[in-house]
Motif scaffolding. Structure first.
Motif, PDB file in Angstrom:
ATOM      1  N   ARG B 550       0.639  -1.364  -0.025  1.00 30.22           N
ATOM      2  CA  ARG B 550       0.081  -0.100  -0.027  1.00 30.22           C
ATOM      3  C   ARG B 550       0.817   1.363  -0.013  1.00 30.22           C
ATOM      4  O   ARG B 550       0.473   2.196  -0.675  1.00 30.22           O
ATOM      5  N   THR B 551       2.008   1.234   0.431  1.00 29.40           N
ATOM      6  CA  THR B 551       2.758   2.683   0.799  1.00 29.40           C
ATOM      7  C   THR B 551       3.279   2.781  -0.424  1.00 29.40           C
ATOM      8  O   THR B 551       3.024   4.127  -0.930  1.00 29.40           O
ATOM      9  N   LEU B 553       2.242   2.021  -3.261  1.00 28.66           N
ATOM     10  CA  LEU B 553       1.137   2.237  -4.249  1.00 28.66           C
ATOM     11  C   LEU B 553       0.749   3.552  -4.022  1.00 28.66           C
ATOM     12  O   LEU B 553       0.274   4.367  -4.948  1.00 28.66           O
ATOM     13  N   GLY B 554       0.685   4.005  -2.789  1.00 34.11           N
ATOM     14  CA  GLY B 554       0.258   5.478  -2.467  1.00 34.11           C
ATOM     15  C   GLY B 554       1.218   6.504  -3.060  1.00 34.11           C
ATOM     16  O   GLY B 554       0.895   7.486  -3.604  1.00 34.11           O
ATOM     17  N   ALA B 555       2.411   6.188  -3.249  1.00 33.39           N
ATOM     18  CA  ALA B 555       3.499   6.953  -3.548  1.00 33.39           C
ATOM     19  C   ALA B 555       3.284   7.062  -5.239  1.00 33.39           C
ATOM     20  O   ALA B 555       2.938   8.328  -5.833  1.00 33.39           O
ATOM     21  N   LEU B 557       0.472   6.337  -6.750  1.00 31.76           N
ATOM     22  CA  LEU B 557      -0.815   6.921  -7.209  1.00 31.76           C
ATOM     23  C   LEU B 557      -0.785   8.486  -6.946  1.00 31.76           C
ATOM     24  O   LEU B 557      -1.212   9.340  -7.912  1.00 31.76           O
ATOM     25  N   GLY B 558      -0.204   8.765  -5.848  1.00 31.08           N
ATOM     26  CA  GLY B 558      -0.141  10.383  -5.445  1.00 31.08           C
ATOM     27  C   GLY B 558       0.912  11.162  -6.546  1.00 31.08           C
ATOM     28  O   GLY B 558       0.311  12.220  -6.954  1.00 31.08           O
ATOM     29  N   PHE B 559       2.205  10.448  -7.101  1.00 35.61           N
ATOM     30  CA  PHE B 559       2.741  11.263  -7.842  1.00 35.61           C
ATOM     31  C   PHE B 559       1.914  11.288  -9.287  1.00 35.61           C
ATOM     32  O   PHE B 559       2.016  12.542  -9.934  1.00 35.61           O
ATOM     33  N   GLU B 561      -1.072  11.349  -9.824  1.00 32.25           N
ATOM     34  CA  GLU B 561      -2.134  12.136  -9.745  1.00 32.25           C
ATOM     35  C   GLU B 561      -1.530  13.827 -10.002  1.00 32.25           C
ATOM     36  O   GLU B 561      -2.306  14.662 -10.547  1.00 32.25           O
ATOM     37  N   MET B 562      -0.604  14.012  -9.157  1.00 35.42           N
ATOM     38  CA  MET B 562       0.076  15.313  -9.067  1.00 35.42           C
ATOM     39  C   MET B 562       0.512  15.581 -10.515  1.00 35.42           C
ATOM     40  O   MET B 562       0.351  16.747 -10.858  1.00 35.42           O
ATOM     41  N   GLU B 564      -0.611  14.514 -13.322  1.00 39.28           N
ATOM     42  CA  GLU B 564      -1.873  14.534 -14.084  1.00 39.28           C
ATOM     43  C   GLU B 564      -2.476  16.156 -13.995  1.00 39.28           C
ATOM     44  O   GLU B 564      -3.150  16.731 -15.095  1.00 39.28           O
ATOM     45  N   VAL B 565      -2.495  16.641 -12.786  1.00 39.59           N
ATOM     46  CA  VAL B 565      -2.988  17.885 -12.381  1.00 39.59           C
ATOM     47  C   VAL B 565      -1.995  19.193 -12.871  1.00 39.59           C
ATOM     48  O   VAL B 565      -2.038  20.189 -12.248  1.00 39.59           O
ATOM     49  N   LEU B 567       0.959  19.784 -11.658  1.00 45.76           N
ATOM     50  CA  LEU B 567       1.665  20.047 -10.634  1.00 45.76           C
ATOM     51  C   LEU B 567       3.040  20.569 -10.803  1.00 45.76           C
ATOM     52  O   LEU B 567       3.499  21.379 -10.356  1.00 45.76           O
ATOM     53  N   TYR B 568       3.511  19.646 -11.619  1.00 43.97           N
ATOM     54  CA  TYR B 568       5.007  19.718 -11.902  1.00 43.97           C
ATOM     55  C   TYR B 568       5.082  20.407 -13.511  1.00 43.97           C
ATOM     56  O   TYR B 568       5.805  19.626 -14.329  1.00 43.97           O
TER      57      TYR B 568
END
Lengths: 126, 770
Positions: B550-551, B553-555, B557-559, B561-562, B564-565, B567-568
């Protein structure tokens, strides 16, 4: 005018980065603590509006930190979001936490949640 | 013999008997009277005759009494004057007097004068010398003592009996002296008897008493007659009767036998009367008999006969419904009525009898059927018995083979009273089992429990023995120490049967060597524990792995998504596409991790439900809102149908219910190329509520419907990436449903879409205790 403080207690640096980004977009001041013991020490000095709390931490466990926060009247208004990979443990702590988020946590979801958790009066100090 | 004949016979016998009796009575009494009358008559007639004879004598006496006391006679005797004779004594004188002789005798007894005449010829004859002789010899007749005194009577002379009268010759004044005796005589000859007969109108005959040649009836009379019965009456024949008497001479000696014959008028009259009486009696008897018979016939016999025929006809017809006719108002009518009553009763009892008979026949048939059935059963039973016996023999043989072929030890023990055990049978396999000789066990039954059984297991074995002794089947496993010291495990399985005949308990025991099984069991238990441990480790591992996954995966997913929007910094279209695929894959992986964890939890039985009150309508609406994006992406409609009668709140684990609903809806969307998905919330009945997810998809083949709820199974392997799943979704759905005490059903046909229905019991909402 300062933003409310969000304390991110997460030992994984990638996730800490993501959480901090999401909360900052939600207009929070963010502090990241990767260690449980340090987090407890930090909590004696600051009064965060929101705490993002990982449960599996080195030093002191997230569970202990949650109990500490709930026991401290100063931190009565502090909202605690549990961010955990342990679904079973998360369930048992559902009552004490304000929100339980099971990893992987969506950046969008956290951001939107954080926006809703912003206190209405944002005139207070950090 | 008919009643009519009997009646006739009885009347006839009565009549004949009566007549006979009457006849004899009348014969005896009537005829006797008539005989007496007749005898009396005869006696009187005899007396009449004797009286007539006396009359004759009296006539003679009067002649003599007239002539003797006469002076002329007196003188004549003395002087013998002829004139006297001439003037007085002519022959006609004698004729007139109807006498045979007149004699004058002097006192010396000498004949002075005598004149005699034959009356028949009417001529004078000499005085009979026999008379003179008689007078010379018998002086009585001439001995007169007084002038008045005369004598008359009868004397027997050789020529016949003579009636005479004598008087002393005296003067007309009866003065004497007596100069002699005058005697007149008349022969009692046939003429005189004829005269007597005429006079008396009787038939008279006279015989000399001393006559030698007497007819038989005279002879009988001569012997029978006696001074005390002077008259004898004898019937001569049916028409005539005769009276006999003795006529004595002047000397009192029997001289003549007189017979008076009479017709039997009285007797004949009596006979005739009797005959008339009998005839008239007979006639009247016959008439009465006939009349009685006629009346009997009319009043009794013919009716009896008719009754008889009626009853006979009824009897021959065998029909008790027939009735006899009833005439009049007497005993016969009463009898007829009674017969009719009896016939009625008979009819009723016949009917009852017939019914009983019918019932009996039915019962007999039934019983026969039963009998034949039971006979068949019996035959079958016998056959079965024979088969059973055969089978028993075979079984016994098999048993022997079996006992000798199996390695187990078999024993049969009898417990006659507590503590008393008797070895009935011990199989020889006890030797290879224990290493001890069979004799040891036969000699002492306690050798087994006290020596062979392992000391640590003796208590258990004793407990088993106690249970068996109480009549309970018991099985126990214990160790044996063999003769060579080896320890083996055996199972001693005892079955108890109560022997009612011997009043004892029979224990049938089997001792099997289970050493190998025990070893295998030990190995198996070890393996089982190891498996359990492995399973636990697996679950732990899964939990750990999922946690550890999960950890990162969280990274990811989070990156992503970031990125995608933006952010970078802004992304090119290609980079945005790739980023979206990273997010998609991460979500798939997250789902997989979640399902694996759930599966592991369910398998380990560790999944806990969080039961709380929840609003089912909200659950459905929220879930659909989440899934709507997915459906719209495929161009599918997503509709809800919430029953207005659904309770507003229910008790349950809302999160798990949502998981189920999400799974079912996402599956439906996944396998529906066009059309839509419909979610229904309703109560199928008073006790259940249900969620139903229907789609217009490809449907599930029948053969697949059986296994799609098994973990890691999917309908086919050729699914596109879009359709791909973990293969755990439906399995988890089903397990969760069952955990919630619910039920899942599937209705589907290929090309017709699928309908999944999960239903749960309606449970009262429990107030939460804070």
């Amino acid at each position: 005018m300062t933003n409310p403080l969000a304390l991110i207690i997460e030992d994984d640096p990638y996730l800490a980065t993501i959480f901090a980004e999401a909360l900052q977009i939600a207009e929070f001041e963010t502090q990241v603590v990767p260690d449980g013991r340090a987090a407890l020490a930090q909590l004696t000095t600051i009064t965060p509006a929101v705490v993002i709390l990982d449960l599996h931490l080195p030093g002191v466990s997230g569970q202990m930190i949650l109990q500490q926060i709930r026991a401290d009247k100063r931190l009565a208004k502090t909202r605690v979001l549990l961010a955990t990979a342990d679904a079973l443990l998360a369930e048992t702590l559902q009552e004490q936490a304000d929100l339980v988020l099971l990893k992987p946590i969506s950046f969008h979801q956290l951001r939107d949640l954080a926006k809703r958790l912003r206190p209405p009066d944002i005139t207070g100090s950090g | 013999m008919t009643l009519r004949q009997k009646t006739l016979l009885i009347i006839s016998i009565t009549l004949v008997g009566l007549i006979t009796l009457l006849y004899f009575i009348s014969q005896t009494i009537l005829l006797n009277s008539f005989t007496q009358l007749e005898e009396q008559d005869v006696r009187q007639n005899v007396q009449r005759v004797t009286a007539a004879l006396q009359d004759k004598l009296a006539t003679l006496d009067s002649i003599a009494g007239d002539w003797a006391p006469w002076d002329d006679t007196y003188k004549f005797v003395m002087d013998g004057n002829e004139t006297y004779i001439e003037s007085n004594l002519q022959e006609s004188t004698l004729l007139n007097f109807n006498i045979n002789a007149m004699l004058f005798l002097n006192t010396a007894g000498e004949l002075v004068f005598g004149k005699a005449i034959d009356l028949q010829t009417q001529t004078a004859v000499d005085t009979p010398p026999s008379l003179q002789d008689h007078l010379a010899n018998n002086t009585l007749i001439l001995s007169h003592t007084t002038p008045q005194e005369g004598l008359s009577g009868l004397i027997s002379l050789p020529e016949g009996p003579l009636l005479f009268a004598s008087h002393p010759i005296v003067t007309s004044n009866y003065e004497g002296p007596i100069h002699g005796t005058l005697l007149v005589g008349r022969y009692l000859d046939a003429a005189e008897i004829e005269s007597l007969a005429e006079q008396t109108h009787l038939s008279i005959s006279v015989r000399r008493f001393d006559e030698a040649q007497l007819p038989p009836d005279f002879q009988a009379a001569r012997t029978t007659l006696a001074p005390d019965s002077p008259i004898l009456v004898r019937p001569l024949d049916q028409q005539n009767v005769a009276g006999y008497t003795i006529i004595e001479d002047v000397y009192g000696q029997p001289a003549l036998l007189l017979k008076v014959a009479l017709p039997r008028n009285i007797y004949g009259q009596g006979q005739a009367s009797l005959s008339y009486f009998m005839v008239s009696f007979l006639v009247s008897g016959l008439v009465f008999g006939w009349v009685i018979l006629l009346l009997l016939e009319k009043e009794v016999l013919s009716r009896l006969s008719q009754l008889n025929w009626s009853v006979k006809a009824i009897a021959e017809a065998g029909n008790s419904a027939g009735r006899v006719k009833v005439f009049g108002n007497d005993e016969l009518a009463s009898l007829s009525e009674n017969i009719n009553k009896m016939l009625t009763a008979l009819g009723q009892s016949e009917e009852a009898l017939r019914q009983t008979h019918q019932e009996l026949e039915i019962r007999v048939e039934e019983r026969t059927a039963e009998l034949s059935q039971s006979n068949t059963l019996l035959k079958r039973e016998i056959q079965e018995r024979q088969q059973a016996e055969h089978a028993l023999r075979q079984s016994e043989q098999r048993f022997r083979h079996f006992v000798s072929s199996i390695s187990d030890h078999i024993y049969v023990t009898e417990i006659t009273e507590p503590g008393q055990r008797l070895n009935i049978y011990l199989s020889p396999h006890v030797e290879p089992l224990t290493g001890y000789p069979l004799d040891k066990f036969i000699a002492d039954w306690s050798f087994w429990p006290s020596t062979v059984i392992h000391p640590d297991d003796r208590a258990a074995a004793a407990a088993q023995a106690a249970r068996l002794a109480q009549g309970q089947n018991s099985e126990v496993e214990y160790r044996l120490i063999r003769a060579n010291g080896d320890i083996i495990w055996v199972r001693d399985s005892g079955r108890v049967e109560r022997d009612a005949v011997r009043q004892s308990l029979m224990i049938y025991g089997l001792v099997s060597d289970i050493t190998e099984r025990k070893q295998a069991e030990a190995a198996l238990a070890l393996a089982h524990n190891q498996a359990l441990e492995a399973s636990r480790l697996k679950t732990e591992l899964l939990a750990k792995v999922s946690h550890e996954l999960r950890t990162p995966l969280g990274a990811i997913l989070g990156f992503a998504e970031m990125l995608e929007v933006d952010l970078y910094g802004p992304l090119s279209d290609k980079k945005r596409q790739m980023t979206a695929k990273i997010i998609d894959s991460t979500q798939y992986l997250t789902n997989l991790v979640n399902e694996l964890l759930d599966q592991a939890q369910l398998e380990a039985g560790r999944l806990r439900l969080n039961i709380r009150p929840f609003a089912p309508a909200d659950l459905v609406n929220n879930t659909l809102a989440r899934m709507n994006v997915l459906a719209q992406a495929k161009g599918l409609s997503l509709a809800t149908d919430i029953d207005p009668d659904m309770p507003a709140m229910l008790q349950g684990d809302a999160a798990r219910l949502q998981q189920i609903l999400v799974n079912l809806i996402s599956n439906a969307i996944k396998f529906t190329p066009a059309g839509g998905v419909r979610v229904r919330l309703y109560c199928p009945n008073a006790d259940y509520w249900a969620l139903q997810v229907s789609d217009t998809g490809s449907g599930i083949p029948k053969e697949a419907q059986g296994y799609i709820f098994e973990p890691f199974r999917q309908v086919d392997g050729s699914m596109t990436r879009v359709q791909a799943g973990t293969g755990l979704g439906l399995s988890i759905v089903k397990q969760l449903t069952i955990l919630m005490r619910g039920e899942i059903t599937l209705e589907s046909e290929v090309g017709q879409g699928s309908t999944f229905t999960i239903s749960f019991p309606l449970e009262p909402i429990q107030e939460q205790i804070a």
